[in-house]
Design a protein around this motif. Sequence first.
Motif, PDB file in Angstrom:
ATOM      1  N   SER A  79     -45.270   6.350  12.834  1.00  0.00           N
ATOM      2  CA  SER A  79     -45.516   7.309  13.912  1.00  0.00           C
ATOM      3  C   SER A  79     -45.120   8.706  13.450  1.00  0.00           C
ATOM      4  O   SER A  79     -44.267   8.877  12.563  1.00  0.00           O
ATOM      5  CB  SER A  79     -44.711   6.926  15.155  1.00  0.00           C
ATOM      6  OG  SER A  79     -43.316   7.070  14.902  1.00  0.00           O
ATOM      7  N   GLY A  80     -45.746   9.714  14.052  1.00  0.00           N
ATOM      8  CA  GLY A  80     -45.366  11.088  13.735  1.00  0.00           C
ATOM      9  C   GLY A  80     -43.895  11.326  14.011  1.00  0.00           C
ATOM     10  O   GLY A  80     -43.218  12.056  13.275  1.00  0.00           O
ATOM     11  N   TYR A  81     -43.395  10.706  15.061  1.00  0.00           N
ATOM     12  CA  TYR A  81     -41.977  10.868  15.409  1.00  0.00           C
ATOM     13  C   TYR A  81     -41.083  10.368  14.282  1.00  0.00           C
ATOM     14  O   TYR A  81     -40.092  11.010  13.921  1.00  0.00           O
ATOM     15  CB  TYR A  81     -41.687  10.104  16.698  1.00  0.00           C
ATOM     16  CG  TYR A  81     -40.242  10.150  17.142  1.00  0.00           C
ATOM     17  CD1 TYR A  81     -39.700  11.309  17.702  1.00  0.00           C
ATOM     18  CD2 TYR A  81     -39.412   9.038  16.992  1.00  0.00           C
ATOM     19  CE1 TYR A  81     -38.371  11.353  18.100  1.00  0.00           C
ATOM     20  CE2 TYR A  81     -38.091   9.079  17.391  1.00  0.00           C
ATOM     21  CZ  TYR A  81     -37.565  10.243  17.947  1.00  0.00           C
ATOM     22  OH  TYR A  81     -36.249  10.296  18.327  1.00  0.00           O
ATOM     23  N   GLN A  85     -38.370  12.254  11.896  1.00  0.00           N
ATOM     24  CA  GLN A  85     -36.970  11.848  11.720  1.00  0.00           C
ATOM     25  C   GLN A  85     -36.571  11.882  10.242  1.00  0.00           C
ATOM     26  O   GLN A  85     -35.469  12.325   9.891  1.00  0.00           O
ATOM     27  CB  GLN A  85     -36.770  10.432  12.265  1.00  0.00           C
ATOM     28  CG  GLN A  85     -36.744  10.320  13.775  1.00  0.00           C
ATOM     29  CD  GLN A  85     -36.546   8.888  14.220  1.00  0.00           C
ATOM     30  OE1 GLN A  85     -37.253   7.977  13.749  1.00  0.00           O
ATOM     31  NE2 GLN A  85     -35.585   8.654  15.102  1.00  0.00           N
ATOM     32  N   ILE A  86     -37.461  11.395   9.381  1.00  0.00           N
ATOM     33  CA  ILE A  86     -37.138  11.341   7.958  1.00  0.00           C
ATOM     34  C   ILE A  86     -37.084  12.744   7.362  1.00  0.00           C
ATOM     35  O   ILE A  86     -36.209  13.051   6.543  1.00  0.00           O
ATOM     36  CB  ILE A  86     -38.154  10.443   7.222  1.00  0.00           C
ATOM     37  CG1 ILE A  86     -37.972   8.993   7.684  1.00  0.00           C
ATOM     38  CG2 ILE A  86     -37.999  10.552   5.708  1.00  0.00           C
ATOM     39  CD1 ILE A  86     -39.014   8.037   7.166  1.00  0.00           C
ATOM     40  N   ASP A 123     -44.790  15.221  15.603  1.00  0.00           N
ATOM     41  CA  ASP A 123     -45.353  14.486  16.742  1.00  0.00           C
ATOM     42  C   ASP A 123     -46.139  15.391  17.685  1.00  0.00           C
ATOM     43  O   ASP A 123     -46.418  15.013  18.824  1.00  0.00           O
ATOM     44  CB  ASP A 123     -44.246  13.757  17.512  1.00  0.00           C
ATOM     45  CG  ASP A 123     -43.167  14.700  18.016  1.00  0.00           C
ATOM     46  OD1 ASP A 123     -43.180  15.888  17.632  1.00  0.00           O
ATOM     47  OD2 ASP A 123     -42.293  14.246  18.776  1.00  0.00           O
ATOM     48  N   LYS A 124     -46.497  16.585  17.191  1.00  0.00           N
ATOM     49  CA  LYS A 124     -47.240  17.534  18.035  1.00  0.00           C
ATOM     50  C   LYS A 124     -48.563  17.974  17.419  1.00  0.00           C
ATOM     51  O   LYS A 124     -49.504  18.314  18.131  1.00  0.00           O
ATOM     52  CB  LYS A 124     -46.378  18.774  18.312  1.00  0.00           C
ATOM     53  CG  LYS A 124     -45.035  18.452  18.949  1.00  0.00           C
ATOM     54  CD  LYS A 124     -44.159  19.686  19.046  1.00  0.00           C
ATOM     55  CE  LYS A 124     -42.788  19.354  19.613  1.00  0.00           C
ATOM     56  NZ  LYS A 124     -41.980  18.496  18.684  1.00  0.00           N
ATOM     57  N   ILE A 125     -48.627  17.991  16.076  1.00  0.00           N
ATOM     58  CA  ILE A 125     -49.801  18.570  15.418  1.00  0.00           C
ATOM     59  C   ILE A 125     -51.073  17.793  15.732  1.00  0.00           C
ATOM     60  O   ILE A 125     -52.150  18.363  15.914  1.00  0.00           O
ATOM     61  CB  ILE A 125     -49.566  18.652  13.887  1.00  0.00           C
ATOM     62  CG1 ILE A 125     -50.666  19.460  13.208  1.00  0.00           C
ATOM     63  CG2 ILE A 125     -49.416  17.270  13.268  1.00  0.00           C
ATOM     64  CD1 ILE A 125     -50.636  20.927  13.528  1.00  0.00           C
ATOM     65  N   THR A 172     -46.372  15.940   3.599  1.00  0.00           N
ATOM     66  CA  THR A 172     -45.897  14.661   4.133  1.00  0.00           C
ATOM     67  C   THR A 172     -45.944  14.604   5.652  1.00  0.00           C
ATOM     68  O   THR A 172     -46.128  13.523   6.220  1.00  0.00           O
ATOM     69  CB  THR A 172     -44.465  14.362   3.657  1.00  0.00           C
ATOM     70  OG1 THR A 172     -43.593  15.443   4.020  1.00  0.00           O
ATOM     71  CG2 THR A 172     -44.430  14.182   2.143  1.00  0.00           C
ATOM     72  N   VAL A 173     -45.773  15.733   6.327  1.00  0.00           N
ATOM     73  CA  VAL A 173     -45.781  15.692   7.794  1.00  0.00           C
ATOM     74  C   VAL A 173     -47.150  15.270   8.310  1.00  0.00           C
ATOM     75  O   VAL A 173     -47.267  14.729   9.418  1.00  0.00           O
ATOM     76  CB  VAL A 173     -45.360  17.057   8.387  1.00  0.00           C
ATOM     77  CG1 VAL A 173     -46.485  18.081   8.308  1.00  0.00           C
ATOM     78  CG2 VAL A 173     -44.906  16.900   9.832  1.00  0.00           C
ATOM     79  N   MET A 174     -48.193  15.477   7.492  1.00  0.00           N
ATOM     80  CA  MET A 174     -49.537  15.071   7.891  1.00  0.00           C
ATOM     81  C   MET A 174     -49.863  13.640   7.467  1.00  0.00           C
ATOM     82  O   MET A 174     -50.983  13.181   7.646  1.00  0.00           O
ATOM     83  CB  MET A 174     -50.576  16.039   7.296  1.00  0.00           C
ATOM     84  CG  MET A 174     -50.382  17.488   7.727  1.00  0.00           C
ATOM     85  SD  MET A 174     -50.344  17.697   9.525  1.00  0.00           S
ATOM     86  CE  MET A 174     -52.032  17.276   9.953  1.00  0.00           C
ATOM     87  N   GLY A 175     -48.883  12.943   6.880  1.00  0.00           N
ATOM     88  CA  GLY A 175     -49.085  11.553   6.507  1.00  0.00           C
ATOM     89  C   GLY A 175     -49.553  11.342   5.078  1.00  0.00           C
ATOM     90  O   GLY A 175     -49.912  10.225   4.703  1.00  0.00           O
ATOM     91  N   ASN A 176     -49.535  12.403   4.263  1.00  0.00           N
ATOM     92  CA  ASN A 176     -49.951  12.290   2.874  1.00  0.00           C
ATOM     93  C   ASN A 176     -48.771  11.922   1.981  1.00  0.00           C
ATOM     94  O   ASN A 176     -47.613  12.134   2.336  1.00  0.00           O
ATOM     95  CB  ASN A 176     -50.534  13.628   2.377  1.00  0.00           C
ATOM     96  CG  ASN A 176     -51.696  14.098   3.216  1.00  0.00           C
ATOM     97  OD1 ASN A 176     -52.724  13.452   3.275  1.00  0.00           O
ATOM     98  ND2 ASN A 176     -51.520  15.230   3.879  1.00  0.00           N
TER      99      ASN A 176
END
Length: 284
Positions: A79-81, A85-86, A123-125, A172-176
Amino acid sequence: MIGPSQTRILVEKTIKLYVGGKFIRSESGRVDRITPTRPPTDNAGADPRDIYVCRASRKDFRDAMELARKAQAGWAGRSGYNRGQILYRLAEMLEDRAEAFPVAREQVHAAVDRVVHHAGWSDKISSLLSSLNPVATAHVNYSMLRPVGVVVALPDPADGLLGMVEALSAATVMGNTVHLFVPLESGELAAALSEALATCDMPGGVVNVLTTDVTGLLEWANHHDDLDAIYLAAAAIDDDALKATQLEAARVMRRLILVDGAAQPASALTLQRLAEVKTVWMSS
């Protein structure tokens, strides 16, 4: 046992690559000697300026690509959340280890603030950039973000630690998953960042730090067709290398994200370029 009047043996430092969550030597065995940026200290006449940096090779990059590709689905599936956290945990580790960085404390604080900034987007983008699209049929059509995949990041060396954390946090925040290319002369700084990454709960393979001849390794990266995107500060390479990177990106339709530097955090539109838009049709 060394008595009080005897000199100590100097333990020289070899800075390793950080790949797959582990500290490894280059498969090539190549090591460069650099001059550290922190001032030397007296050590019974020994020379504390001997620091050795492993030079990442083409094979190291290929191995790192395999690990990053394996790690990408699991990281994107969080999850984005949780990703936030990480990233926030990384900020905590940077703050706690501020003394370990060979830069002024203010620069470490700026890097910590930047990581926290991106953690807040986690968790907002998606809500900001996704959309419900109007259609003229009995369907619901919406667009959502998904990660672009595996990214090579080349921050501007002049931005130092801030450039490194800006590049890895934005990706990384975008999941890459991301490979951070760092010049050999910045090896000591890369080592301190890698040690923070190793203790912040970041899964192995999500962020790989490769100290290297940046232009030389970028040339090999350009020919790796499984690479999805390059996040590049224009000042990190010369004009010829930039042109070659653009041509190879066009050849395989690889995304090239050019940024000015790390003076300002990546905007929402820049973060969007680190993702793809997936459109879904559903019967209403």
